[in-house]
Scaffold this motif. Structure first.
Motif, PDB file in Angstrom:
ATOM      1  N   CYS A  67       0.836  -1.214   0.000  1.00 21.70           N
ATOM      2  CA  CYS A  67       0.000   0.000   0.000  1.00 21.70           C
ATOM      3  C   CYS A  67       0.866   1.259   0.000  1.00 21.70           C
ATOM      4  O   CYS A  67       0.401   2.333   0.389  1.00 21.70           O
ATOM      5  CB  CYS A  67      -0.994  -0.008   1.150  1.00 21.70           C
ATOM      6  SG  CYS A  67      -0.283  -0.362   2.726  1.00 21.70           S
ATOM      7  N   ARG A  68       2.092   1.114  -0.426  1.00 20.25           N
ATOM      8  CA  ARG A  68       3.028   2.238  -0.607  1.00 20.25           C
ATOM      9  C   ARG A  68       3.301   3.017   0.674  1.00 20.25           C
ATOM     10  O   ARG A  68       3.578   4.214   0.624  1.00 20.25           O
ATOM     11  CB  ARG A  68       2.558   3.202  -1.705  1.00 20.25           C
ATOM     12  CG  ARG A  68       2.642   2.623  -3.087  1.00 20.25           C
ATOM     13  CD  ARG A  68       2.550   3.693  -4.146  1.00 20.25           C
ATOM     14  NE  ARG A  68       3.799   4.427  -4.305  1.00 20.25           N
ATOM     15  CZ  ARG A  68       3.932   5.537  -5.012  1.00 20.25           C
ATOM     16  NH1 ARG A  68       2.883   6.044  -5.629  1.00 20.25           N
ATOM     17  NH2 ARG A  68       5.095   6.140  -5.132  1.00 20.25           N
ATOM     18  N   LEU A  69       3.212   2.358   1.812  1.00 21.32           N
ATOM     19  CA  LEU A  69       3.671   3.019   3.039  1.00 21.32           C
ATOM     20  C   LEU A  69       5.174   2.859   3.165  1.00 21.32           C
ATOM     21  O   LEU A  69       5.807   3.492   4.004  1.00 21.32           O
ATOM     22  CB  LEU A  69       2.951   2.447   4.263  1.00 21.32           C
ATOM     23  CG  LEU A  69       1.469   2.814   4.363  1.00 21.32           C
ATOM     24  CD1 LEU A  69       0.805   2.087   5.518  1.00 21.32           C
ATOM     25  CD2 LEU A  69       1.278   4.316   4.505  1.00 21.32           C
ATOM     26  N   GLU A  70       5.746   1.984   2.332  1.00 17.44           N
ATOM     27  CA  GLU A  70       7.200   1.853   2.187  1.00 17.44           C
ATOM     28  C   GLU A  70       7.496   1.773   0.695  1.00 17.44           C
ATOM     29  O   GLU A  70       6.642   1.334  -0.081  1.00 17.44           O
ATOM     30  CB  GLU A  70       7.729   0.577   2.877  1.00 17.44           C
ATOM     31  CG  GLU A  70       7.356   0.416   4.333  1.00 17.44           C
ATOM     32  CD  GLU A  70       8.093   1.373   5.262  1.00 17.44           C
ATOM     33  OE1 GLU A  70       8.962   2.121   4.779  1.00 17.44           O
ATOM     34  OE2 GLU A  70       7.769   1.389   6.464  1.00 17.44           O
ATOM     35  N   GLU A  71       8.695   2.188   0.320  1.00 14.87           N
ATOM     36  CA  GLU A  71       9.107   2.125  -1.089  1.00 14.87           C
ATOM     37  C   GLU A  71      10.326   1.216  -1.184  1.00 14.87           C
ATOM     38  O   GLU A  71      11.300   1.420  -0.452  1.00 14.87           O
ATOM     39  CB  GLU A  71       9.494   3.520  -1.590  1.00 14.87           C
ATOM     40  CG  GLU A  71       8.367   4.535  -1.573  1.00 14.87           C
ATOM     41  CD  GLU A  71       7.494   4.486  -2.810  1.00 14.87           C
ATOM     42  OE1 GLU A  71       8.031   4.325  -3.920  1.00 14.87           O
ATOM     43  OE2 GLU A  71       6.266   4.602  -2.665  1.00 14.87           O
ATOM     44  N   PRO A  72      10.304   0.231  -2.076  1.00 12.04           N
ATOM     45  CA  PRO A  72      11.460  -0.667  -2.186  1.00 12.04           C
ATOM     46  C   PRO A  72      12.637   0.022  -2.881  1.00 12.04           C
ATOM     47  O   PRO A  72      12.440   0.951  -3.660  1.00 12.04           O
ATOM     48  CB  PRO A  72      10.928  -1.812  -3.042  1.00 12.04           C
ATOM     49  CG  PRO A  72       9.867  -1.186  -3.877  1.00 12.04           C
ATOM     50  CD  PRO A  72       9.263  -0.086  -3.054  1.00 12.04           C
ATOM     51  N   VAL A  77       6.612  -4.109  -7.040  1.00 13.44           N
ATOM     52  CA  VAL A  77       5.488  -4.519  -6.194  1.00 13.44           C
ATOM     53  C   VAL A  77       4.253  -4.385  -7.073  1.00 13.44           C
ATOM     54  O   VAL A  77       3.968  -3.291  -7.578  1.00 13.44           O
ATOM     55  CB  VAL A  77       5.374  -3.613  -4.950  1.00 13.44           C
ATOM     56  CG1 VAL A  77       4.235  -4.076  -4.056  1.00 13.44           C
ATOM     57  CG2 VAL A  77       6.689  -3.579  -4.181  1.00 13.44           C
ATOM     58  N   LEU A  78       3.554  -5.498  -7.304  1.00  9.13           N
ATOM     59  CA  LEU A  78       2.484  -5.510  -8.311  1.00  9.13           C
ATOM     60  C   LEU A  78       1.118  -5.800  -7.694  1.00  9.13           C
ATOM     61  O   LEU A  78       0.989  -6.638  -6.794  1.00  9.13           O
ATOM     62  CB  LEU A  78       2.785  -6.571  -9.375  1.00  9.13           C
ATOM     63  CG  LEU A  78       4.149  -6.489 -10.075  1.00  9.13           C
ATOM     64  CD1 LEU A  78       4.391  -7.735 -10.922  1.00  9.13           C
ATOM     65  CD2 LEU A  78       4.213  -5.232 -10.943  1.00  9.13           C
ATOM     66  N   ILE A  79       0.124  -5.102  -8.218  1.00 11.93           N
ATOM     67  CA  ILE A  79      -1.278  -5.389  -7.894  1.00 11.93           C
ATOM     68  C   ILE A  79      -1.961  -5.640  -9.236  1.00 11.93           C
ATOM     69  O   ILE A  79      -1.927  -4.769 -10.109  1.00 11.93           O
ATOM     70  CB  ILE A  79      -1.978  -4.186  -7.218  1.00 11.93           C
ATOM     71  CG1 ILE A  79      -1.189  -3.683  -6.012  1.00 11.93           C
ATOM     72  CG2 ILE A  79      -3.422  -4.509  -6.870  1.00 11.93           C
ATOM     73  CD1 ILE A  79      -1.345  -4.412  -4.746  1.00 11.93           C
ATOM     74  N   THR A  85       2.791   1.932  -8.167  1.00 13.18           N
ATOM     75  CA  THR A  85       2.919   3.363  -8.457  1.00 13.18           C
ATOM     76  C   THR A  85       2.009   3.805  -9.612  1.00 13.18           C
ATOM     77  O   THR A  85       1.856   4.997  -9.862  1.00 13.18           O
ATOM     78  CB  THR A  85       4.372   3.730  -8.807  1.00 13.18           C
ATOM     79  OG1 THR A  85       4.804   2.869  -9.852  1.00 13.18           O
ATOM     80  CG2 THR A  85       5.300   3.577  -7.621  1.00 13.18           C
ATOM     81  N   ALA A  86       1.399   2.818 -10.300  1.00  9.09           N
ATOM     82  CA  ALA A  86       0.545   3.176 -11.440  1.00  9.09           C
ATOM     83  C   ALA A  86      -0.801   3.737 -10.986  1.00  9.09           C
ATOM     84  O   ALA A  86      -1.507   4.369 -11.770  1.00  9.09           O
ATOM     85  CB  ALA A  86       0.326   1.941 -12.320  1.00  9.09           C
ATOM     86  N   LEU A  87      -1.157   3.466  -9.730  1.00  2.00           N
ATOM     87  CA  LEU A  87      -2.452   3.938  -9.230  1.00  2.00           C
ATOM     88  C   LEU A  87      -2.255   5.144  -8.306  1.00  2.00           C
ATOM     89  O   LEU A  87      -1.251   5.209  -7.601  1.00  2.00           O
ATOM     90  CB  LEU A  87      -3.126   2.836  -8.403  1.00  2.00           C
ATOM     91  CG  LEU A  87      -3.747   1.661  -9.139  1.00  2.00           C
ATOM     92  CD1 LEU A  87      -4.162   0.605  -8.133  1.00  2.00           C
ATOM     93  CD2 LEU A  87      -4.949   2.115  -9.934  1.00  2.00           C
ATOM     94  N   PRO A  88      -3.222   6.073  -8.289  1.00  2.27           N
ATOM     95  CA  PRO A  88      -3.153   7.123  -7.259  1.00  2.27           C
ATOM     96  C   PRO A  88      -3.179   6.458  -5.882  1.00  2.27           C
ATOM     97  O   PRO A  88      -3.906   5.471  -5.684  1.00  2.27           O
ATOM     98  CB  PRO A  88      -4.435   7.940  -7.483  1.00  2.27           C
ATOM     99  CG  PRO A  88      -4.904   7.573  -8.850  1.00  2.27           C
ATOM    100  CD  PRO A  88      -4.414   6.189  -9.138  1.00  2.27           C
ATOM    101  N   PRO A  89      -2.380   6.965  -4.929  1.00  2.00           N
ATOM    102  CA  PRO A  89      -2.268   6.276  -3.637  1.00  2.00           C
ATOM    103  C   PRO A  89      -3.600   6.074  -2.928  1.00  2.00           C
ATOM    104  O   PRO A  89      -3.823   5.026  -2.308  1.00  2.00           O
ATOM    105  CB  PRO A  89      -1.333   7.174  -2.823  1.00  2.00           C
ATOM    106  CG  PRO A  89      -0.992   8.332  -3.659  1.00  2.00           C
ATOM    107  CD  PRO A  89      -1.493   8.122  -5.034  1.00  2.00           C
TER     108      PRO A  89
ATOM    109  N   PRO B 253       7.021  10.241  -1.676  1.00  5.87           N
ATOM    110  CA  PRO B 253       6.280   9.783  -2.849  1.00  5.87           C
ATOM    111  C   PRO B 253       5.169   8.811  -2.425  1.00  5.87           C
ATOM    112  O   PRO B 253       5.347   8.043  -1.492  1.00  5.87           O
ATOM    113  CB  PRO B 253       7.341   9.052  -3.674  1.00  5.87           C
ATOM    114  CG  PRO B 253       8.651   9.559  -3.163  1.00  5.87           C
ATOM    115  CD  PRO B 253       8.449   9.938  -1.741  1.00  5.87           C
ATOM    116  N   GLY B 254       4.041   8.889  -3.118  1.00  5.73           N
ATOM    117  CA  GLY B 254       2.922   8.010  -2.775  1.00  5.73           C
ATOM    118  C   GLY B 254       2.258   8.426  -1.477  1.00  5.73           C
ATOM    119  O   GLY B 254       1.599   7.625  -0.828  1.00  5.73           O
TER     120      GLY B 254
END
Lengths: 238, 260
Positions: A67-72, A77-79, A85-89, B253-254
């Motif tokens: 859920c993008r609370l962390e960034e690798p 990371v795919l949904i 990152t392709a979706l608005p958070p 970001p995000g």
């Protein structure tokens, strides 16, 4: 809730070669701060997956990546086959609902807490549930005895956990990321939470990724099981 | 005596050092360990104010708008630097937005006061613009520091609530609305409180200066009312704009919270 369709990718949630380490003053990061090393994971739509590992291994971090609370630092990371990152958070987080280990409630009544997601802009035209719907949701989590007018801060930890799960389910997510959801609960509350998660999979076709430090979920409920230890994520054979 | 103000001769000015000596004596007797700070503070008060007096004399004589605005920006930079030093949080880079916003917002407020309310001609007339600008900056500096300190502290203390709201689909402004509100309120409270006490507890600086300078008290009161209202407006505007701008920098970001 969107039912699984034949056109969507088989894997609902996936990690592809993900590296993650927490920011460290030393460079390169010391091995103890490295959480994931080239991690791979594939969770099919509608699956109930258990993720175990010792305390501090990074299980919560793995959930937070979805859920993008962390960034690798590396990898994908795919949904549904698309990078997160392709979706608005806001949209991503309504589709993939993450429940924190410690249930958080706002000051106000149980009703205000349950309706909180419907006060945000991302709710758009989602109909605001009426009291009957709210009570039915609490009832499904064996929490029907909690009055909607009760102050949420007066609830026990177990009741708060069920309130938070009910709140997440009301937004009709496609996946639930549960972070140690029963670690502080008694047997009765634990059973209610697990039953709700299982029903989310079986009846609504949702995906559940549940983190726990112990294997308390039977294989019958969670046939797929991953273990994370020392930065290595591996599927545990049945 | 010069135009109604009694002269303070150098010898009498030196006599004021008695108060520093009293403060130093208290520090020594009670082992407050403030002797060094009192000494440095006394020397700096003399040096900085004499320097300011010399600069003001030069700027008044030059009568150039560029010099006035340039000096104002230097004062704004010093105010922002002081405010930044008072904020404990170091994990978020906020220095440049702070300098930029403080200079722009307080320039606008000062221009409004000198141009529209005091009706100085021209609006940058240094005798009006610099003292009024200094009062705006001096008071707002504290409010900005309080607001930002509160913002950062609350974003850390209430990180679980912010994260919970984000996970339910809130955007950054929705997830941190109550924290921003509390921060701006904390920044404004001193200015609002000083409006309550003004004229009852103390005769404020500007009014004192005008009365000492021989002005009619009724005129001095009008100036002081303008100053009080200007300070409340400037602290509200400065705290709000800076808190909103710097709040964005607390998320990565995000819309990922950076403070937890």
């Amino acid at each position: 809730m969107s039912p699984a369709s034949s056109t969507t990718p088989a894997h609902h949630l996936a990690l592809r070669g993900v590296d993650f380490s927490y920011a460290d003053s030393s460079s390169p990061p010391s091995p103890s701060r490295r959480i994931l090393r080239s991690a791979h994971m594939s969770v099919p739509r509608g699956a109930f997956v258990l993720l175990t590992g010792p305390s501090g291994a990074g299980k919560s971090t793995l959930l937070r990546l979805f859920c993008r609370l962390e960034e690798p630092q590396a990898g994908q990371v795919l949904i549904d086959g698309l990078g997160v990152t392709a979706l608005p958070p806001q949209l991503l987080r309504r589709r993939v609902s993450y429940l924190q280990q410690t249930p958080a409630v706002i000051p106000g009544s149980v009703r205000e807490n349950l309706l909180l997601p419907f006060t945000f802009k991302s709710a758009g035209g989602d109909p605001r549930p009426d009291d009957a719907t709210l009570s039915a949701m609490l009832d499904a989590l064996s929490a029907g005895d909690i009055p909607l007018s009760q102050e949420a801060s007066t609830l026990s930890v177990g009741q708060r956990q069920r309130l938070c799960l009910a709140r997440a389910l009301l937004t009709k997510p496609q996946a639930l990321l549960l972070d140690e959801p029963v670690s502080a609960l008694d047997a009765c509350s634990s059973r209610a939470v697990l039953n709700a998660a299982e029903s989310f999979c079986l009846d609504a076709g949702g995906t559940v990724l549940l983190v726990s430090h112990a294997e308390f979920v039977p294989r019958r409920v969670a046939p797929q099981h991953y273990r994370l230890e020392n930065g290595n994520l591996a599927e545990v054979p049945s | 005596m010069d135009g109604g103000v009694l002269d303070i001769t150098p010898w009498r000015l030196a006599l004021a050092l008695v108060f520093s000596l009293v403060a130093g004596g208290c520090s020594l007797a009670l082992k407050l360990d403030l002797g060094r700070d009192i000494l440095i503070g006394t020397v700096r008060s003399f040096a900085q104010l004499f320097l300011m007096g010399w600069v003001l004399g030069f700027v008044f004589a030059a009568d150039s708008p560029w010099l006035v605005i340039g000096l104002f920006f230097i004062m704004a930079g010093a105010a922002a630097h002081t405010a930044r030093g008072r904020v404990k949080e170091k994990a978020v880079a906020f220095a440049w937005p702070m300098y930029g916003s403080m200079a722009a917002v307080y320039l606008l407020v000062t221009m409004t006061v000198t141009g529209a309310i005091v009706a100085a001609d021209p609006w940058w007339k240094p005798q009006y613009f610099l003292p009024i600008g200094g009062m705006v900056l001096g008071n707002s500096m504290t409010s900005v520091a309080v607001a930002l300190d509160r913002l950062f502290a609350d974003l850390r203390a209430r990180a679980a609530l912010v994260e919970m709201k984000l996970c339910l689909g809130a955007d950054v402004s929705e997830a941190s609305a109550d924290i921003v509100r509390d921060a701006v309120r904390a920044g404004m409270i001193p200015a609002v409180n000083s409006m309550m006490a003004v004229g009852l507890v103390s005769i404020p600086g500007m009014m004192t200066g005008q009365i000492l300078g021989g002005s009619d008290p009724s005129q001095a009161i009008r100036y002081q009312i303008v100053v009080m209202l200007m300070i409340v407006g400037a602290t509200a505007l400065g705290s709000t704009i800076l808190t909103l701008i710097i709040r964005r920098r607390c998320f990565g970001p995000g819309q990922r919270p950076l403070l937890r």
